[in-house]
Design a protein around this motif. Structure first.
Motif, PDB file in Angstrom:
ATOM      1  N   GLN A 114       0.853  -1.180   0.217  1.00  0.00           N
ATOM      2  CA  GLN A 114       0.164   0.038  -0.020  1.00  0.00           C
ATOM      3  C   GLN A 114       0.964   1.308   0.030  1.00  0.00           C
ATOM      4  OE1 GLN A 114      -2.658   0.231   3.191  1.00  0.00           O
ATOM      5  NE2 GLN A 114      -3.538   2.214   2.500  1.00  0.00           N
ATOM      6  N   ALA A 115       1.887   1.299   0.916  1.00  0.00           N
ATOM      7  CA  ALA A 115       2.836   2.409   0.989  1.00  0.00           C
ATOM      8  C   ALA A 115       3.317   2.657  -0.430  1.00  0.00           C
ATOM      9  CB  ALA A 115       3.739   2.141   1.768  1.00  0.00           C
ATOM     10  N   SER A 116       3.770   1.555  -1.220  1.00  0.00           N
ATOM     11  CA  SER A 116       4.361   1.603  -2.435  1.00  0.00           C
ATOM     12  C   SER A 116       3.555   2.311  -3.242  1.00  0.00           C
ATOM     13  CB  SER A 116       4.872   0.309  -3.065  1.00  0.00           C
ATOM     14  OG  SER A 116       5.543   0.263  -4.272  1.00  0.00           O
ATOM     15  N   ALA A 117       2.089   1.887  -3.477  1.00  0.00           N
ATOM     16  CA  ALA A 117       1.097   2.533  -4.426  1.00  0.00           C
ATOM     17  C   ALA A 117       1.082   3.991  -4.028  1.00  0.00           C
ATOM     18  CB  ALA A 117      -0.058   1.573  -4.241  1.00  0.00           C
ATOM     19  N   ASN A 118       1.060   4.231  -2.945  1.00  0.00           N
ATOM     20  CA  ASN A 118       0.739   5.662  -2.654  1.00  0.00           C
ATOM     21  C   ASN A 118       1.888   6.682  -2.963  1.00  0.00           C
ATOM     22  OD1 ASN A 118      -1.669   4.983  -1.184  1.00  0.00           O
ATOM     23  ND2 ASN A 118      -0.731   5.020   0.924  1.00  0.00           N
ATOM     24  N   VAL A 119       3.065   6.065  -3.005  1.00  0.00           N
ATOM     25  CA  VAL A 119       4.052   6.754  -3.481  1.00  0.00           C
ATOM     26  C   VAL A 119       4.055   7.188  -4.983  1.00  0.00           C
ATOM     27  CG1 VAL A 119       6.775   6.733  -3.914  1.00  0.00           C
ATOM     28  CG2 VAL A 119       5.999   6.116  -1.718  1.00  0.00           C
ATOM     29  N   GLN A 120       3.747   5.779  -5.667  1.00  0.00           N
ATOM     30  CA  GLN A 120       3.631   6.149  -7.245  1.00  0.00           C
ATOM     31  C   GLN A 120       2.323   7.084  -7.465  1.00  0.00           C
ATOM     32  OE1 GLN A 120       2.686   2.143  -8.913  1.00  0.00           O
ATOM     33  NE2 GLN A 120       4.878   1.407  -8.085  1.00  0.00           N
ATOM     34  N   SER A 121       1.355   7.070  -6.563  1.00  0.00           N
ATOM     35  CA  SER A 121       0.332   8.023  -6.682  1.00  0.00           C
ATOM     36  C   SER A 121       0.725   9.555  -6.607  1.00  0.00           C
ATOM     37  CB  SER A 121      -0.718   7.800  -6.117  1.00  0.00           C
ATOM     38  OG  SER A 121      -1.898   8.803  -6.152  1.00  0.00           O
ATOM     39  N   ALA A 122       1.457   9.795  -5.616  1.00  0.00           N
ATOM     40  CA  ALA A 122       1.681  10.980  -5.369  1.00  0.00           C
ATOM     41  C   ALA A 122       3.006  11.584  -6.507  1.00  0.00           C
ATOM     42  CB  ALA A 122       2.850  10.977  -3.849  1.00  0.00           C
ATOM     43  N   ARG A 123       3.599  10.711  -7.129  1.00  0.00           N
ATOM     44  CA  ARG A 123       4.681  11.224  -8.134  1.00  0.00           C
ATOM     45  C   ARG A 123       3.892  11.442  -9.201  1.00  0.00           C
ATOM     46  NH1 ARG A 123       8.983   6.118  -7.612  1.00  0.00           N
ATOM     47  NH2 ARG A 123      10.336   6.916  -5.710  1.00  0.00           N
TER      48      ARG A 123
END
Length: 400
Positions: A114-123
């Protein structure tokens, strides 16, 4: 009428003659003994002496001590979960970093995803915000859009950059928690009993440890010395005649046997225990065979200083009076025996360590002290002399 006296028979005459002969022989023997001086006054007793000089003697002590572990670590989980596997054998040696328990990682793997997906969304959001701010910049310069719209677009781009950093931090936290599902050994040592089994639920930073690891080689020996003894030692060091030394410590085990290795005192505590009035000295010992165990009581033998003005007197020369005082005999003025009270409170090998009562160059009597009297004339000879030391020889017998 006259009565005639009976004549003695031959048996009576023979007995009388034998008795007279014995008395005559005894009289002659006593006369000869008197003449050769056996029952007369004796001459000066011959004694053996040594000349003493000050030497060096370590100030040794025997103090109670207790074994402490060199390192001890209580293993606790840093994340919550169910124990899936125990990966060590109780009582074995474990290495630092070795995995001891495996906690169910499923929840923490999901948090990482989940944290990895949040990073991609923020980018992605940051890319769009940066593009909008780039398009607004020339338009704002031409006043095609208001400056406020450009300022808002630039602010949104910066917020998107900050969101990327926040989500990266959350990803690192999730990854760390996932790594903590494998509980490692913090130190190398012997591991104890496990307080949990597979299937047990553990919580982060719980009070009860999962197990304990103890490093037994080397070990610490905590020695208890009274504050009074420590003060006396410091006074003697400041007064001179005593010099400090590196304290090499030996141990006696609870069964009275000597421990094969020696240790060195590493430090002395600067605070006196209010309950016992003692100061703790800590020594370190090698313990390759794990003979010394934490909590074991032992006796420490060591020397904190060296007395450079002590006299080493052979033990046979020192006796104790009824009050317990140490006494010895010396050759006084005019070759007369003088009894001296000295301070000798400890031994070193075959010698008494005399710290008071003697002066350099005095002659201490070590042989022939059995029947000496204070002030009696003596005939001193060196104790190393080949002459036989004992009672004075009897005067030569006179001729008849």
């Amino acid at each position: 009428m006259l009565k005639l006296r009976p004549q003695p028979n031959r048996t009576t005459l023979r007995a009388t003659a034998a008795l007279l002969s014995l008395l005559l022989v005894a009289g002659c023997g006593n006369s000869a003994a008197d003449k050769d001086g056996r029952n007369g006054p004796k001459g000066p007793a011959k004694v053996g002496y040594i000349i003493i000089q000050p030497g060096t003697a370590p100030v040794e002590q025997q103090l109670p001590a207790r074994i402490s572990a060199y390192q001890m670590s209580e293993v606790r989980p840093q994340v919550s979960g169910v124990i899936r596997r125990r990966l060590f054998q109780e009582g074995s040696i474990v290495q630092q970093g070795q995995t001891l328990y495996q906690i169910d990682p499923s929840l923490y793997q999901a948090q990482v995803s989940q944290a990895s997906a949040n990073v991609q969304s923020a980018r992605a959001t940051a890319d769009a915000a940066r593009a909008r701010a780039s398009r607004y910049k020339p338009l704002a310069e031409m006043e095609a859009v208001s400056k406020q719209d450009y300022t808002d677009a630039l602010s949104q781009a910066r917020q998107a950059e900050a969101s990327i950093a926040q989500n990266n931090a959350a990803l690192r936290t999730a990854q760390i928690n996932l790594r903590y599902t494998r509980v490692p050994a913090p130190i190398t040592g012997r591991i104890g009993l496990s307080s949990v089994t597979e299937g047990a639920l553990v919580t982060a930073n719980q009070t009860d440890p999962l197990t304990t690891i103890t490093r037994l080689d080397p070990v610490y020996v905590d020695i208890q010395e009274s504050a009074a003894d420590l003060l006396a030692l410091r006074r003697s060091l400041s007064a001179g005649g005593t010099v400090p030394t590196t304290a090499s410590v030996r141990l006696k085990l609870p069964d009275g046997s000597d421990y094969g290795f020696s240790g060195v005192v590493e430090f002395s505590q600067v605070v006196v225990n209010q309950d016992t009035g003692t100061v703790t000295l800590r020594a370190r010992f090698a313990n390759p065979q794990s003979i010394l165990l934490p909590g074991m009581f032992v006796t420490a033998q060591f020397a904190q200083a060296v007395n450079t003005t002590a006299f080493l007197v052979p033990q046979q020369a020192v006796t104790r009076d009824p009050k317990g005082n140490a006494t010895l005999w010396i050759v006084g003025t005019g070759n007369r025996a003088v009894q001296r009270v000295v301070v000798a409170d400890r031994t070193m090998g075959q010698y008494w360590v005399v710290t008071q009562g003697l002066a350099a160059g005095e002659k201490v009597i070590t042989q022939g002290t059995a029947n000496l009297r204070d002030g009696a004339p003596i005939k001193p000879v060196p104790a190393s002399s080949a002459q036989k030391v004992g009672p004075a020889p009897k005067s030569p017998s006179g001729s008849r």
